[in-house]
Design a protein around this motif. Structure first.
Motif, short mmCIF file in Angstrom:
data_model
loop_
_atom_site.label_atom_id
_atom_site.label_comp_id
_atom_site.label_asym_id
_atom_site.label_seq_id
_atom_site.Cartn_x
_atom_site.Cartn_y
_atom_site.Cartn_z
N GLU A 12 41.07 45.79 38.55
CA GLU A 12 41.25 45.08 37.29
C GLU A 12 42.00 45.99 36.33
N LYS A 13 43.15 45.52 35.90
CA LYS A 13 43.99 46.30 34.97
C LYS A 13 44.26 47.70 35.52
N GLY A 14 44.51 47.78 36.82
CA GLY A 14 44.84 49.04 37.45
C GLY A 14 43.65 49.94 37.77
N LYS A 15 42.44 49.51 37.43
CA LYS A 15 41.24 50.31 37.70
C LYS A 15 40.42 49.67 38.80
N LEU A 16 39.75 50.50 39.57
CA LEU A 16 38.83 50.03 40.59
C LEU A 16 37.47 49.85 39.93
N ILE A 17 36.96 48.63 39.93
CA ILE A 17 35.78 48.26 39.15
C ILE A 17 34.72 47.59 40.02
N TRP A 18 33.46 48.02 39.84
CA TRP A 18 32.33 47.26 40.37
C TRP A 18 31.94 46.30 39.26
N SER A 19 31.92 45.02 39.55
CA SER A 19 31.58 44.00 38.55
C SER A 19 30.31 43.27 39.00
N PHE A 20 29.30 43.26 38.13
CA PHE A 20 28.02 42.64 38.47
C PHE A 20 27.64 41.57 37.46
N ASP A 21 27.17 40.45 37.97
CA ASP A 21 26.58 39.40 37.15
C ASP A 21 25.08 39.59 37.22
N ILE A 22 24.46 39.78 36.06
CA ILE A 22 23.03 40.09 36.01
C ILE A 22 22.30 38.98 35.27
N ALA A 23 21.33 38.37 35.97
CA ALA A 23 20.50 37.32 35.37
C ALA A 23 19.40 37.99 34.56
N MET A 24 19.19 37.46 33.36
CA MET A 24 18.13 37.98 32.49
C MET A 24 16.96 37.01 32.52
N PRO A 25 15.73 37.51 32.64
CA PRO A 25 14.57 36.64 32.82
C PRO A 25 14.28 35.70 31.64
N SER A 26 14.64 36.09 30.44
CA SER A 26 14.29 35.27 29.28
C SER A 26 15.45 34.41 28.80
N SER A 27 16.50 34.26 29.60
CA SER A 27 17.69 33.55 29.14
C SER A 27 18.45 32.92 30.31
N THR A 28 19.23 31.90 30.02
CA THR A 28 20.10 31.32 31.04
C THR A 28 21.46 32.03 31.03
N ASP A 29 21.67 32.90 30.03
CA ASP A 29 22.92 33.64 29.96
C ASP A 29 22.97 34.70 31.05
N ILE A 30 24.18 35.11 31.37
CA ILE A 30 24.43 36.13 32.38
C ILE A 30 25.08 37.32 31.70
N LYS A 31 24.62 38.51 32.02
CA LYS A 31 25.30 39.72 31.54
C LYS A 31 26.25 40.16 32.64
N GLU A 32 27.50 40.34 32.27
CA GLU A 32 28.47 40.88 33.22
C GLU A 32 28.68 42.33 32.85
N VAL A 33 28.35 43.22 33.79
CA VAL A 33 28.50 44.65 33.56
C VAL A 33 29.53 45.17 34.55
N GLN A 34 30.53 45.88 34.03
CA GLN A 34 31.56 46.45 34.87
C GLN A 34 31.45 47.97 34.85
N VAL A 35 31.45 48.55 36.05
CA VAL A 35 31.30 49.99 36.23
C VAL A 35 32.53 50.53 36.95
N ASP A 36 33.13 51.57 36.39
CA ASP A 36 34.29 52.20 37.02
C ASP A 36 33.85 52.78 38.37
N ALA A 37 34.52 52.39 39.44
CA ALA A 37 34.13 52.80 40.79
C ALA A 37 34.56 54.22 41.13
N ILE A 38 35.30 54.85 40.24
CA ILE A 38 35.72 56.23 40.46
C ILE A 38 34.84 57.19 39.65
N THR A 39 34.60 56.86 38.38
CA THR A 39 33.87 57.76 37.49
C THR A 39 32.39 57.41 37.30
#
Length: 109
Positions: free
Chosen positions: A56-83
């Motif tokens: 994504e945008k030239g970076k290697l990214i781990w992208s996770f969709d995380i369900a939260m127990p008290s909400s129907t919303d999803i948190k999307e957290v992206q982690v740089d796969a190199i650093t």
């Protein structure tokens, strides 16, 4: 006959996607397990619904969709796969998540 041809295209597409994923994983310095731990630290109490490794945008990214127990919303957290650094944390509504999934499915076709 048409069904068999269509099935062959789907299988080839899946195999191509797996090769692409394996190639990206070979480049990653942060394992999926470590990236999941990092992502979950940004969404305490959450559980990973889905995760993928992508460019994504030239970076290697781990992208996770995380369900939260008290909400129907999803948190999307992206982690740089190199650093291992958190690149972004976004909250998506269920409707936004569905729209994103539909867009990705159409891109794969």
């Amino acid at each position: 006959m048409v069904l068999l041809s269509l099935l062959g295209v789907v299988l080839i597409g899946c195999a191509t996607e797996e090769k692409k994923e394996a190639k990206l994983q070979a480049q990653a310095k942060v394992t999926r397990a470590d990236a999941e731990k990092i992502a979950l630290s940004k969404a305490p109490g959450g559980s990973i619904k889905e995760g993928e490794l992508e460019k994504e945008k030239g970076k290697l990214i781990w992208s996770f969709d995380i369900a939260m127990p008290s909400s129907t919303d999803i948190k999307e957290v992206q982690v740089d796969a190199i650093t291992g650094e958190v690149v972004s944390v976004e909250t998506e509504t269920a409707a936004q998540e569905a729209k994103e999934k539909k867009g990705k499915a159409e891109d794969k076709k």
